[in-house]
Design a protein around this motif. Structure first.
Motif, PDB file in Angstrom:
ATOM      1  N   ALA A  13       0.832  -1.202   0.000  1.00 15.05           N
ATOM      2  CA  ALA A  13       0.000   0.000   0.000  1.00 15.05           C
ATOM      3  C   ALA A  13       0.868   1.254   0.000  1.00 15.05           C
ATOM      4  CB  ALA A  13      -0.933  -0.010   1.213  1.00 15.05           C
ATOM      5  N   TRP A  14       1.961   1.210   0.740  1.00 16.60           N
ATOM      6  CA  TRP A  14       2.867   2.361   0.779  1.00 16.60           C
ATOM      7  C   TRP A  14       3.479   2.607  -0.599  1.00 16.60           C
ATOM      8  CZ3 TRP A  14       8.021   3.234  -0.243  1.00 16.60           C
ATOM      9  CH2 TRP A  14       8.538   4.454   0.191  1.00 16.60           C
ATOM     10  N   VAL A  15       3.895   1.530  -1.263  1.00 25.58           N
ATOM     11  CA  VAL A  15       4.468   1.657  -2.607  1.00 25.58           C
ATOM     12  C   VAL A  15       3.435   2.232  -3.578  1.00 25.58           C
ATOM     13  CG1 VAL A  15       5.376   0.371  -4.581  1.00 25.58           C
ATOM     14  CG2 VAL A  15       6.186  -0.152  -2.281  1.00 25.58           C
ATOM     15  N   ALA A  16       2.178   1.769  -3.480  1.00 25.97           N
ATOM     16  CA  ALA A  16       1.129   2.265  -4.371  1.00 25.97           C
ATOM     17  C   ALA A  16       0.919   3.760  -4.180  1.00 25.97           C
ATOM     18  CB  ALA A  16      -0.173   1.505  -4.120  1.00 25.97           C
ATOM     19  N   ARG A  17       0.933   4.214  -2.929  1.00 25.37           N
ATOM     20  CA  ARG A  17       0.779   5.648  -2.669  1.00 25.37           C
ATOM     21  C   ARG A  17       1.977   6.428  -3.212  1.00 25.37           C
ATOM     22  NH1 ARG A  17      -1.325   3.663   2.243  1.00 25.37           N
ATOM     23  NH2 ARG A  17       0.695   3.942   3.274  1.00 25.37           N
ATOM     24  N   PHE A  18       3.179   5.857  -3.055  1.00 19.38           N
ATOM     25  CA  PHE A  18       4.394   6.524  -3.527  1.00 19.38           C
ATOM     26  C   PHE A  18       4.382   6.687  -5.047  1.00 19.38           C
ATOM     27  CE2 PHE A  18       8.762   6.172  -5.170  1.00 19.38           C
ATOM     28  CZ  PHE A  18       9.338   7.290  -4.570  1.00 19.38           C
ATOM     29  N   LEU A  19       3.844   5.677  -5.753  1.00 20.18           N
ATOM     30  CA  LEU A  19       3.867   5.684  -7.220  1.00 20.18           C
ATOM     31  C   LEU A  19       2.657   6.394  -7.833  1.00 20.18           C
ATOM     32  CD1 LEU A  19       5.080   2.035  -7.922  1.00 20.18           C
ATOM     33  CD2 LEU A  19       6.415   4.145  -8.126  1.00 20.18           C
ATOM     34  N   LYS A  20       1.727   6.832  -6.993  1.00 20.90           N
ATOM     35  CA  LYS A  20       0.548   7.523  -7.524  1.00 20.90           C
ATOM     36  C   LYS A  20       0.987   8.717  -8.355  1.00 20.90           C
ATOM     37  CE  LYS A  20      -3.991   9.185  -6.033  1.00 20.90           C
ATOM     38  NZ  LYS A  20      -4.758   8.106  -6.647  1.00 20.90           N
ATOM     39  N   ASN A  21       0.402   8.874  -9.517  1.00 23.74           N
ATOM     40  CA  ASN A  21       0.711   9.935 -10.481  1.00 23.74           C
ATOM     41  C   ASN A  21       2.062   9.768 -11.170  1.00 23.74           C
ATOM     42  OD1 ASN A  21      -1.714  11.337  -9.901  1.00 23.74           O
ATOM     43  ND2 ASN A  21      -0.762  12.256  -8.098  1.00 23.74           N
ATOM     44  N   GLN A  22       2.763   8.666 -10.868  1.00 26.20           N
ATOM     45  CA  GLN A  22       3.998   8.377 -11.586  1.00 26.20           C
ATOM     46  C   GLN A  22       3.825   7.247 -12.596  1.00 26.20           C
ATOM     47  OE1 GLN A  22       7.669   8.390  -9.169  1.00 26.20           O
ATOM     48  NE2 GLN A  22       6.382   8.824  -7.393  1.00 26.20           N
ATOM     49  N   LEU A  23       2.781   6.445 -12.419  1.00 21.77           N
ATOM     50  CA  LEU A  23       2.466   5.351 -13.336  1.00 21.77           C
ATOM     51  C   LEU A  23       1.168   5.676 -14.075  1.00 21.77           C
ATOM     52  CD1 LEU A  23       3.213   2.210 -11.121  1.00 21.77           C
ATOM     53  CD2 LEU A  23       4.656   3.179 -12.911  1.00 21.77           C
ATOM     54  N   PRO A  24       0.968   5.069 -15.243  1.00 19.94           N
ATOM     55  CA  PRO A  24      -0.259   5.351 -16.002  1.00 19.94           C
ATOM     56  C   PRO A  24      -1.485   4.603 -15.486  1.00 19.94           C
ATOM     57  CG  PRO A  24       1.117   3.837 -17.232  1.00 19.94           C
ATOM     58  CD  PRO A  24       1.912   4.238 -16.020  1.00 19.94           C
ATOM     59  N   VAL A  25      -1.344   3.918 -14.369  1.00 18.85           N
ATOM     60  CA  VAL A  25      -2.465   3.210 -13.739  1.00 18.85           C
ATOM     61  C   VAL A  25      -2.444   3.531 -12.252  1.00 18.85           C
ATOM     62  CG1 VAL A  25      -3.525   0.978 -13.242  1.00 18.85           C
ATOM     63  CG2 VAL A  25      -2.307   1.311 -15.403  1.00 18.85           C
ATOM     64  N   ASP A  26      -3.597   3.893 -11.712  1.00 18.33           N
ATOM     65  CA  ASP A  26      -3.699   4.123 -10.272  1.00 18.33           C
ATOM     66  C   ASP A  26      -3.764   2.777  -9.563  1.00 18.33           C
ATOM     67  OD1 ASP A  26      -4.114   5.026  -7.732  1.00 18.33           O
ATOM     68  OD2 ASP A  26      -6.190   5.653  -8.064  1.00 18.33           O
ATOM     69  N   LEU A  27      -2.721   2.455  -8.807  1.00 18.58           N
ATOM     70  CA  LEU A  27      -2.633   1.151  -8.158  1.00 18.58           C
ATOM     71  C   LEU A  27      -3.404   1.065  -6.846  1.00 18.58           C
ATOM     72  CD1 LEU A  27       1.172   0.328  -8.661  1.00 18.58           C
ATOM     73  CD2 LEU A  27      -0.768  -0.497 -10.008  1.00 18.58           C
ATOM     74  N   GLU A  28      -3.766   2.198  -6.269  1.00 14.35           N
ATOM     75  CA  GLU A  28      -4.349   2.177  -4.923  1.00 14.35           C
ATOM     76  C   GLU A  28      -5.649   1.365  -4.841  1.00 14.35           C
ATOM     77  OE1 GLU A  28      -3.474   5.340  -1.841  1.00 14.35           O
ATOM     78  OE2 GLU A  28      -3.745   6.551  -3.649  1.00 14.35           O
ATOM     79  N   PRO A  29      -6.625   1.525  -5.756  1.00 11.54           N
ATOM     80  CA  PRO A  29      -7.830   0.690  -5.653  1.00 11.54           C
ATOM     81  C   PRO A  29      -7.517  -0.797  -5.813  1.00 11.54           C
ATOM     82  CG  PRO A  29      -8.198   2.544  -7.137  1.00 11.54           C
ATOM     83  CD  PRO A  29      -6.731   2.509  -6.857  1.00 11.54           C
ATOM     84  N   ILE A  30      -6.567  -1.123  -6.684  1.00 15.29           N
ATOM     85  CA  ILE A  30      -6.184  -2.525  -6.880  1.00 15.29           C
ATOM     86  C   ILE A  30      -5.568  -3.083  -5.610  1.00 15.29           C
ATOM     87  CG2 ILE A  30      -4.651  -4.065  -8.180  1.00 15.29           C
ATOM     88  CD1 ILE A  30      -4.961  -2.122 -10.551  1.00 15.29           C
ATOM     89  N   VAL A  31      -4.672  -2.307  -4.992  1.00 19.82           N
ATOM     90  CA  VAL A  31      -4.023  -2.759  -3.762  1.00 19.82           C
ATOM     91  C   VAL A  31      -5.043  -2.904  -2.638  1.00 19.82           C
ATOM     92  CG1 VAL A  31      -2.377  -2.096  -1.956  1.00 19.82           C
ATOM     93  CG2 VAL A  31      -1.741  -1.869  -4.361  1.00 19.82           C
ATOM     94  N   LYS A  32      -6.022  -2.010  -2.574  1.00 20.07           N
ATOM     95  CA  LYS A  32      -7.065  -2.141  -1.544  1.00 20.07           C
ATOM     96  C   LYS A  32      -7.848  -3.438  -1.718  1.00 20.07           C
ATOM     97  CE  LYS A  32      -7.687   2.797  -0.630  1.00 20.07           C
ATOM     98  NZ  LYS A  32      -8.584   3.968  -0.787  1.00 20.07           N
ATOM     99  N   GLU A  33      -8.126  -3.804  -2.974  1.00 21.89           N
ATOM    100  CA  GLU A  33      -8.818  -5.070  -3.223  1.00 21.89           C
ATOM    101  C   GLU A  33      -7.932  -6.245  -2.826  1.00 21.89           C
ATOM    102  OE1 GLU A  33     -12.009  -7.571  -4.712  1.00 21.89           O
ATOM    103  OE2 GLU A  33     -11.820  -5.570  -3.832  1.00 21.89           O
ATOM    104  N   ILE A  34      -6.650  -6.171  -3.140  1.00 24.37           N
ATOM    105  CA  ILE A  34      -5.710  -7.228  -2.749  1.00 24.37           C
ATOM    106  C   ILE A  34      -5.647  -7.343  -1.234  1.00 24.37           C
ATOM    107  CG2 ILE A  34      -3.266  -7.878  -2.753  1.00 24.37           C
ATOM    108  CD1 ILE A  34      -3.086  -6.617  -5.563  1.00 24.37           C
ATOM    109  N   GLN A  35      -5.599  -6.199  -0.554  1.00 24.65           N
ATOM    110  CA  GLN A  35      -5.544  -6.216   0.912  1.00 24.65           C
ATOM    111  C   GLN A  35      -6.777  -6.864   1.526  1.00 24.65           C
ATOM    112  OE1 GLN A  35      -4.813  -1.926   1.458  1.00 24.65           O
ATOM    113  NE2 GLN A  35      -2.942  -2.462   2.562  1.00 24.65           N
TER     114      GLN A  35
END
Length: 285
Positions: A13-35
């Motif tokens: 989750a920390w990595v997803a927040r760090f990469l927000k707006n740096q990747l062309p896909v928002d990982l945070e919703p995906i990581v929340k589902e994984i969590q």
């Protein structure tokens, strides 16, 4: 093990927040589902319930070519699962580079099995609303009689009626090859994009992304890494991912990989069309 898993998910989750707006896909919703889903894999009573339910649903609808093990529920606990043994060859044994000629000779049976599996996914996702979300080659057995054994029910998903309806409309648009309707239903499925130029997003770009995410047919853009400079998602970043569809997309990605390795050129959307229609009919009945 569970403690380590919690630490890993926290770090993810920390990595997803760090990469927000740096990747062309928002990982945070995906990581929340994984969590929310990965910790459930430690509950073997839950896994046994999914195994029994999916087995019953497929057998009731005459999917005789797909074999789910029988769980012995009276012996299962949260920490122990006991099930029927299935004898066969794992798909990984056949798909490995040094597979023997005897194993390679069974590839036509595997191809037929994958076609049956795609049919079964139409039933699971659109009609039953309960599906196996981890159909990788290690979880597939080619049984002695040519049927397909489906193993490991730790990652399964229940789709609510609203999500099934949105997915059904999208699949119908894909099967009709209607770019405008594909784009509309993709956005209705709560996938949010933006155009880096500030202009309106091209319908054909949205249609291509939908084919990548929700079909197994060959799409050249699907062979390009999302982080590559020539990725379609560099032009139209996916700013918000509908987390309730993540395990659907993940399963489709795995199925596409199997089709690619076995040189199967087919459209899941076409195969799933009758099941998607059943989902719409159930909604209006």
């Amino acid at each position: 093990m569970e403690t380590m898993m919690r630490y890993d998910l926290r770090n993810l989750a920390w990595v997803a927040r760090f990469l927000k707006n740096q990747l062309p896909v928002d990982l945070e919703p995906i990581v929340k589902e994984i969590q929310s889903t990965i910790p459930l894999e430690f509950d073997f009573e839950r896994e046994a319930w999914f195994m029994e339910t999916i087995k019953r649903n497929l057998e009731k609808n005459n999917f005789r070519h797909i074999v789910c093990p029988t769980p012995y529920l009276n012996l299962c606990t949260k920490r122990l699962i006991v099930m029927q043994r299935l004898d066969g060859i794992r798909f990984t044994q056949v798909l490995c580079p040094n597979a023997s000629e005897d194993l390679l000779a069974r590839i036509p049976e595997m191809v037929r099995s994958i076609h049956s599996l795609l049919q079964a996914y139409g039933q699971m996702m659109f009609v039953d609303g309960i599906f196996h979300a981890d159909p990788h080659a290690g979880n597939l057995l080619l049984l002695l009689d040519g049927r397909l054994g489906l193993l490991d029910y730790g990652q399964c998903k229940v789709l609510d009626s609203e999500t099934r309806l949105k997915l059904a409309k999208l699949v119908l648009a894909l099967s009709d090859n209607d770019d405008y309707e594909i784009a509309r239903t993709l956005l209705d499925a709560e996938m949010v994009f933006e155009n880096i130029t500030g202009d309106n997003i091209c319908v054909s770009d949205l249609s291509t992304v939908a084919r990548i995410l929700f079909d197994v047919s060959y799409v050249e853009e699907a062979t390009v890494s999302p982080t590559a400079q020539n990725s379609i998602l560099r032009r139209i970043p996916l700013k918000s991912f509908n987390r309730s569809l993540w395990l659907v997309v993940r399963a489709i990605f795995i199925l596409r990989g199997l089709c690619f390795m076995l040189k199967i050129n087919t459209s899941a959307a076409t195969i799933w069309r009758p099941y998607a229609l059943l989902a719409l009919q159930a909604k209006h009945s």
